[in-house]
Scaffold this active site. Structure first.
Site, PDB file in Angstrom:
ATOM      1  N   THR A 173       0.792  44.939 -74.740  1.00  0.00           N
ATOM      2  CA  THR A 173      -0.489  45.614 -74.069  1.00  0.00           C
ATOM      3  C   THR A 173       0.060  47.187 -74.426  1.00  0.00           C
ATOM      4  O   THR A 173       0.558  47.011 -73.313  1.00  0.00           O
ATOM      5  CB  THR A 173      -1.347  45.758 -73.240  1.00  0.00           C
ATOM      6  OG1 THR A 173      -1.584  43.939 -72.996  1.00  0.00           O
ATOM      7  CG2 THR A 173      -2.965  46.324 -73.304  1.00  0.00           C
ATOM      8  N   ASP A 294       5.552  37.797 -70.042  1.00  0.00           N
ATOM      9  CA  ASP A 294       6.346  37.021 -71.573  1.00  0.00           C
ATOM     10  C   ASP A 294       7.734  38.346 -71.479  1.00  0.00           C
ATOM     11  O   ASP A 294       7.569  39.270 -71.670  1.00  0.00           O
ATOM     12  CB  ASP A 294       5.950  37.436 -72.221  1.00  0.00           C
ATOM     13  CG  ASP A 294       6.703  36.747 -73.663  1.00  0.00           C
ATOM     14  OD1 ASP A 294       7.410  36.034 -73.077  1.00  0.00           O
ATOM     15  OD2 ASP A 294       6.538  37.608 -75.046  1.00  0.00           O
TER      16      ASP A 294
END
Length: 359
Positions: A173, A294
């Protein structure tokens, strides 16, 4: 109990408005406070409901989503998640929306819209949560290129060309603009760059083409089996894992459709792990803005394999999730603001090169 995230949904399709409302209201921490069929109605609802997050269709009557987004970010900045069609035009508009300050985007399914969006429940809810906690970034004018400062230019004077050194980047993001800011200052003789950005299929090609027009290095979507060359950046195609491999003395790009890792494909951990195995101390690992974790453990494995590792600092992140997790693990040798990231990478390359020349 904390207040629910207030969401306003703007879309000219009554079906999409209904399904988005159903998805958002099914979550315990968010609620739809209004829906609008076009931006002019939405404008009044923003004043009346004071939403925390706006979901905005990119193509609507009376005023298109980009024009409305530009007005919002200038007059009443708020976190916006764009809702885009999975087309070439839709991908171009979504990427421009991210330049204008939108936090993220989600795609509409081409067939079976209702069932398709309901299958996206976890994804949409996650994007709304990420948008709610995002740090808004200033909009960038189309085609604007930041001027390099004198110290940066000084770093570019001696050649960097190397077929062994690699720059490995992971982002989620807020990552499209962060990646642009890292890549734009890199000189044409930069070591090869491999990038895993969480992005759906159909959007990474447009993303690569847009960056290619802005950067001095060549930027492209990675292809399976191709040789990894200096002066090039390779972006993982949406829905494919990208990993680094070897073919004799050469680095090569490997693509596969193995199951998602950390719920993502492409996964940053997959790319970082392959760099730890095949590049070791010849790699520089960079983890940028993004929700979740991640890449955090992969960056640690890169560091343990001898790579130099950097994480974006909290103040410059849209979402300080992945970098925070990496820093907490001790995976980052250095924490740097986004504006300094390419400079720190180039400085390390110079230092590494100077040491190698003295040996």
């Amino acid at each position: 109990m904390s207040q629910k995230i207030k969401v306003l949904c703007v879309d000219d399709s009554a079906l999409i408005r209904s399904v988005m409302t159903e998805i958002i209201n099914s979550q315990p921490d968010m609620t739809v406070v209004g829906t609008a069929a076009d931006p002019l109605v939405a404008r009044d609802l923003i004043k009346a409901t004071n939403p925390d997050v706006l979901t905005l269709d990119v193509e609507m009557p009376r005023m298109d989503g980009l024009e409305f987004l530009e007005k919002i970010m200038r007059l009443r900045p708020m976190p916006v998640v764009m809702v885009s069609s999975l087309t070439e035009r839709g991908s171009e508009i979504a990427l421009r929306a991210l330049e204008l300050g939108a936090v993220d985007f989600v795609t509409k399914p081409r067939l079976g819209v209702r069932d398709g969006l309901l299958n996206y429940t976890e994804l949409i809810a996650g994007k709304v949560r990420a948008a709610h906690c995002a740090r808004l970034q200033p909009a960038r004018r189309a085609g604007a290129v930041p001027a390099a400062d004198a110290p940066q230019e000084a770093l570019l004077r001696s050649p960097l060309l190397s077929t062994e050194k690699l720059i490995i980047i992971g982002a989620s993001t807020g990552g499209t603009e962060a990646i642009r800011e890292v890549l734009q200052p890199l000189p044409p003789d930069s070591p090869a760059v491999l990038i895993a950005q969480h992005m759906p299929a159909g959007f990474t090609r447009s993303f690569a083409q847009r960056l290619d027009g802005l950067c001095r290095i060549t930027v492209k979507e990675a292809e399976h089996g191709e040789r990894v060359l200096p002066g090039h950046a390779y972006i993982a195609p949406g829905a494919f894992h990208l990993s680094l491999g070897r073919s004799g003395a050469n680095y090569v790009a490997h693509l596969d459709e193995e199951p998602p890792v950390n719920r993502h494909r492409p996964s940053i951990d997959v790319l970082f792990d392959s760099a730890a195995r095949h590049a070791g101390r010849n790699a520089i690992g960079v983890i940028l803005t993004g929700m979740g974790r991640d890449g955090a453990e992969g960056l640690l494995r890169m560091k343990r394999a001898g790579a130099y590792t950097l994480a974006q600092d909290e103040a410059s992140c849209v979402v300080f999730g992945m970098p925070r997790e990496a820093i907490a693990l001790g995976a980052a040798d250095e924490v740097a603001p986004l504006s300094e990231m390419s400079k720190r990478v180039l400085a390390h390359l110079r230092t590494f090169g100077a040491r190698a020349n003295r040996v």
